[in-house]
Design a protein around this motif. Structure first.
Motif, PDB file in Angstrom:
ATOM      1  N   THR A   1     -14.593  54.072  -8.728  1.00 19.80           N
ATOM      2  CA  THR A   1     -14.551  54.066  -7.104  1.00 19.80           C
ATOM      3  C   THR A   1     -14.141  55.307  -6.614  1.00 19.80           C
ATOM      4  O   THR A   1     -14.827  55.532  -5.592  1.00 19.80           O
ATOM      5  N   LEU A   2     -13.384  56.015  -7.180  1.00 19.60           N
ATOM      6  CA  LEU A   2     -12.880  57.094  -6.656  1.00 19.60           C
ATOM      7  C   LEU A   2     -14.148  58.285  -6.589  1.00 19.60           C
ATOM      8  O   LEU A   2     -14.252  59.061  -5.375  1.00 19.60           O
ATOM      9  N   ASP A   3     -14.862  58.458  -7.498  1.00 18.73           N
ATOM     10  CA  ASP A   3     -16.285  59.372  -7.595  1.00 18.73           C
ATOM     11  C   ASP A   3     -17.250  58.751  -6.542  1.00 18.73           C
ATOM     12  O   ASP A   3     -17.750  59.650  -5.973  1.00 18.73           O
ATOM     13  N   PHE A   4     -17.232  57.238  -6.388  1.00 22.74           N
ATOM     14  CA  PHE A   4     -18.072  56.998  -5.336  1.00 22.74           C
ATOM     15  C   PHE A   4     -17.586  57.452  -4.150  1.00 22.74           C
ATOM     16  O   PHE A   4     -18.428  57.718  -3.187  1.00 22.74           O
ATOM     17  N   LEU A   5     -16.422  57.189  -3.652  1.00 20.42           N
ATOM     18  CA  LEU A   5     -15.928  57.736  -2.392  1.00 20.42           C
ATOM     19  C   LEU A   5     -15.925  59.210  -2.166  1.00 20.42           C
ATOM     20  O   LEU A   5     -16.368  59.679  -1.093  1.00 20.42           O
ATOM     21  N   LYS A   6     -15.773  60.096  -3.468  1.00 19.50           N
ATOM     22  CA  LYS A   6     -16.086  61.422  -3.082  1.00 19.50           C
ATOM     23  C   LYS A   6     -17.571  61.693  -2.837  1.00 19.50           C
ATOM     24  O   LYS A   6     -17.871  62.444  -2.094  1.00 19.50           O
ATOM     25  N   SER A   7     -18.644  60.941  -3.470  1.00 20.16           N
ATOM     26  CA  SER A   7     -19.783  61.417  -3.289  1.00 20.16           C
ATOM     27  C   SER A   7     -20.210  61.078  -1.760  1.00 20.16           C
ATOM     28  O   SER A   7     -21.426  61.320  -1.252  1.00 20.16           O
ATOM     29  N   LYS A   8     -19.600  59.975  -1.115  1.00 20.78           N
ATOM     30  CA  LYS A   8     -19.890  59.791   0.263  1.00 20.78           C
ATOM     31  C   LYS A   8     -19.163  60.818   1.331  1.00 20.78           C
ATOM     32  O   LYS A   8     -19.586  60.223   2.392  1.00 20.78           O
ATOM     33  N   GLY A   9     -18.468  61.597   0.801  1.00 17.20           N
ATOM     34  CA  GLY A   9     -18.178  62.672   1.512  1.00 17.20           C
ATOM     35  C   GLY A   9     -16.827  62.434   2.462  1.00 17.20           C
ATOM     36  O   GLY A   9     -16.440  62.984   3.452  1.00 17.20           O
ATOM     37  N   PHE A  10     -16.104  61.289   2.051  1.00 16.58           N
ATOM     38  CA  PHE A  10     -14.772  60.869   2.584  1.00 16.58           C
ATOM     39  C   PHE A  10     -13.801  62.056   2.113  1.00 16.58           C
ATOM     40  O   PHE A  10     -13.812  62.524   0.997  1.00 16.58           O
ATOM     41  N   SER A  11     -13.255  62.291   2.995  1.00 17.26           N
ATOM     42  CA  SER A  11     -11.857  63.345   3.114  1.00 17.26           C
ATOM     43  C   SER A  11     -11.053  63.094   1.959  1.00 17.26           C
ATOM     44  O   SER A  11     -10.645  61.827   1.833  1.00 17.26           O
TER      45      SER A  11
ATOM     46  N   LEU B   1     -17.925  53.504   9.128  1.00 11.98           N
ATOM     47  CA  LEU B   1     -18.743  52.456  10.043  1.00 11.98           C
ATOM     48  C   LEU B   1     -20.250  52.453   9.334  1.00 11.98           C
ATOM     49  O   LEU B   1     -20.930  51.385   9.121  1.00 11.98           O
ATOM     50  N   LYS B   2     -20.599  53.618   8.703  1.00 17.65           N
ATOM     51  CA  LYS B   2     -21.998  53.960   8.083  1.00 17.65           C
ATOM     52  C   LYS B   2     -21.757  53.170   6.825  1.00 17.65           C
ATOM     53  O   LYS B   2     -22.961  52.301   6.519  1.00 17.65           O
ATOM     54  N   LEU B   3     -20.747  53.112   5.899  1.00 21.75           N
ATOM     55  CA  LEU B   3     -20.780  52.426   4.650  1.00 21.75           C
ATOM     56  C   LEU B   3     -20.770  50.888   5.075  1.00 21.75           C
ATOM     57  O   LEU B   3     -21.479  50.349   4.239  1.00 21.75           O
ATOM     58  N   ASN B   4     -20.148  50.462   6.034  1.00 23.96           N
ATOM     59  CA  ASN B   4     -20.146  48.967   6.501  1.00 23.96           C
ATOM     60  C   ASN B   4     -21.695  48.450   6.548  1.00 23.96           C
ATOM     61  O   ASN B   4     -22.045  47.479   6.098  1.00 23.96           O
TER      62      ASN B   4
ATOM     63  N   PHE C   1      -7.974  54.484   1.270  1.00 19.78           N
ATOM     64  CA  PHE C   1      -8.640  53.816   0.068  1.00 19.78           C
ATOM     65  C   PHE C   1      -7.797  53.586  -1.232  1.00 19.78           C
ATOM     66  O   PHE C   1      -7.894  52.463  -1.751  1.00 19.78           O
ATOM     67  N   ARG C   2      -7.111  54.444  -1.667  1.00 21.28           N
ATOM     68  CA  ARG C   2      -6.499  54.236  -2.842  1.00 21.28           C
ATOM     69  C   ARG C   2      -5.193  53.145  -2.735  1.00 21.28           C
ATOM     70  O   ARG C   2      -5.320  52.329  -3.582  1.00 21.28           O
TER      71      ARG C   2
ATOM     72  N   THR D   1     -11.707  51.614 -11.203  1.00 19.81           N
ATOM     73  CA  THR D   1     -12.493  50.587 -11.340  1.00 19.81           C
ATOM     74  C   THR D   1     -14.121  50.704 -10.908  1.00 19.81           C
ATOM     75  O   THR D   1     -14.341  51.652 -10.114  1.00 19.81           O
ATOM     76  N   SER D   2     -15.125  50.163 -11.274  1.00 17.97           N
ATOM     77  CA  SER D   2     -16.381  50.402 -11.164  1.00 17.97           C
ATOM     78  C   SER D   2     -16.792  50.435  -9.889  1.00 17.97           C
ATOM     79  O   SER D   2     -16.276  49.699  -8.853  1.00 17.97           O
ATOM     80  N   SER D   3     -17.641  51.506  -9.378  1.00 15.93           N
ATOM     81  CA  SER D   3     -18.145  51.243  -7.874  1.00 15.93           C
ATOM     82  C   SER D   3     -19.217  50.340  -7.696  1.00 15.93           C
ATOM     83  O   SER D   3     -19.052  49.860  -6.427  1.00 15.93           O
ATOM     84  N   ARG D   4     -19.476  49.372  -8.715  1.00 17.80           N
ATOM     85  CA  ARG D   4     -19.979  48.143  -8.199  1.00 17.80           C
ATOM     86  C   ARG D   4     -19.016  47.177  -7.655  1.00 17.80           C
ATOM     87  O   ARG D   4     -19.412  46.555  -6.514  1.00 17.80           O
ATOM     88  N   MET D   5     -17.797  47.016  -8.339  1.00 17.02           N
ATOM     89  CA  MET D   5     -16.873  46.068  -7.743  1.00 17.02           C
ATOM     90  C   MET D   5     -16.416  46.565  -6.374  1.00 17.02           C
ATOM     91  O   MET D   5     -16.218  45.721  -5.646  1.00 17.02           O
ATOM     92  N   PHE D   6     -16.319  47.891  -6.273  1.00 18.92           N
ATOM     93  CA  PHE D   6     -15.906  48.496  -4.747  1.00 18.92           C
ATOM     94  C   PHE D   6     -16.953  47.992  -3.857  1.00 18.92           C
ATOM     95  O   PHE D   6     -16.589  47.435  -2.623  1.00 18.92           O
TER      96      PHE D   6
END
Length: 415
Positions: free
Chosen positions: A147-157, A125-128, A165-166, A180-185
């Protein structure tokens, strides 16, 4: 140079080529499009097989795309909406995860979902909320990571990354490692969050068909394959030649332009297979995600959960494979059928068709949202268009086609 006498050729009647032609017509030009296949659309095609409507690859339109809103008549396309969520299959069980703020019917299934913990759902919800406030330009100006590193940096389990997500974004990016680039995600996530995933009632090819119908002065020559392009002209595979004043190459230019042949694009590939079934395992218009690591299949969708113009007699199921494999067609069909039964509890009736899509999405780095018309210019007479110039999306294809056309127009005005 008079507009009516200016010869402008466009190579490729995909989305970029059609948009370029529309933009040129707006300024009074009458281009000619050379298309190697028998109809417009490029990678955006739909076939009718045994009465069933089959898109070539599972594709959706994100109706929040700014350029799609500008060029397409959504009402005329009779867009069918997907629910904002997914049914996730894991270890023989399934659960629904969605955005209850946008679809109330997903509230209880999402709250009771075993995918991720409560903290993960708050982070979604916060990401939205964060992405709704962030402009597209800001997203594409950010530093890139995967994208994987971006999701980890946001604290997702790890659980919600692996189970939601995968598989979800593997189906969009057509690569399983979330490289794929975190920009595209962020771009795609924002488009999902501010609009809907939709499909025209007549299938994805209704989009290029509508664009083609808007053309009034453009000639499209189908079944006309180009061998090479230089500033001196276009050479076709039948060895005929033409000498237009300007050329827009609205397809991968590297095989056509001699000095680009060492800059060949790399592509993500995928497989889409269609089957009929007696019953539906997913009743609502939701994508199905298979999160088991042992599964080859990535996502499924029942086209009979939305309205389609053509209907066969049974339920229509598409299956997408994005993981690399070296299976023969027969082995792939058997493996997919086994996976459907093992991981989803789905028994297929009939196999309809297999689409091996070798050039599904370009593999790109340093993704961008837009570009200047001058940046599409390759030589004095040659311009480039295609999503590969920006990012792998229909929106990018439209922007690049428009900018290439404006680049030609500005060059003509200067001369």
């Amino acid at each position: 140079m008079e507009k009516k006498n200016t010869k402008i050729a466009i190579i490729g009647a995909g989305i970029s080529g059609l948009i370029a032609a529309l933009r040129l017509e707006k300024d009074g030009f009458s281009p000619i499009i050379y298309e190697k296949s028998d109809r417009a659309g490029g990678r955006v095609k739909t076939d009718i097989v045994e009465g069933y409507q089959l898109d070539r690859g599972f594709q959706v339109l994100l109706d929040a795309y700014p350029k799609a809103q500008e060029y397409l008549d959504y009402t005329d396309l009779e867009l069918q909406q997907f629910l904002p969520g997914a049914q996730i299959f894991n270890q023989g069980k399934s659960t629904v995860l969605g955005d209850p703020l946008r679809s109330l019917q997903l509230l209880l299934p999402t709250l009771s979902s075993t995918i991720g913990d409560f903290s993960d759902k708050l982070k979604i919800l916060k990401l939205n909320s964060t992405l709704k406030k962030k402009s597209l330009e800001d997203i594409f100006n950010e530093d890139e990571t995967t994208t994987l590193d971006f999701l980890k940096s946001k604290g997702f389990s790890n659980e919600i990354i692996e189970q939601f997500f995968r598989p979800f974004f593997s189906g969009i990016f057509l690569e399983h490692n979330l490289e794929t680039s975190s920009r595209m995600f962020q771009f795609v996530y924002k488009m999902f969050g501010t609009g809907n995933a939709v499909l025209p009632k007549a299938g994805i090819e209704a989009i290029p068909k509508q664009l083609e119908q808007q053309l009034k002065r453009t000639i499209i020559k189908f079944n006309t394959a180009v061998e090479s392009v230089t500033d001196n002209g276009i050479r076709f595979t039948d060895k005929k030649e033409v000498q237009p004043d300007y050329v827009i190459i609205a397809t991968d230019a590297s095989p056509l332009v001699p000095n680009l042949r060492k800059q060949q694009l790399d592509w993500h590939s995928s497989d889409t297979l269609y089957f009929t079934t007696k019953t539906r395992k997913i009743q609502k218009p939701l994508i199905g995600l298979i999160s088991d690591k042992e599964a080859l299949i990535n996502n499924i969708f029942y086209y009979t959960s939305i309205k389609t113009e053509h209907k066969g007699g049974e339920e229509l199921l598409s299956v997408t494979v994005v993981k690399e494999h070296k299976l023969s067609e027969y082995e792939l069909i058997q493996k997919v059928k086994d996976d459907l039964k093992t991981f989803c509890g789905i028994t297929t009736e009939r196999y309809l068709k297999h689409y091996p899509i070798k050039m599904a999405l370009p593999q790109l780095n340093n993704l961008r949202y837009s570009l200047m018309p001058s940046e599409t210019r390759l030589t004095e007479r040659m311009f480039l268009a295609g999503d590969y110039l920006l990012n792998g999306s229909l929106n990018a294809a439209m922007i690049s086609g428009e900018m290439a056309a404006i680049g030609v127009i500005q060059t003509i005005e200067k001369t």
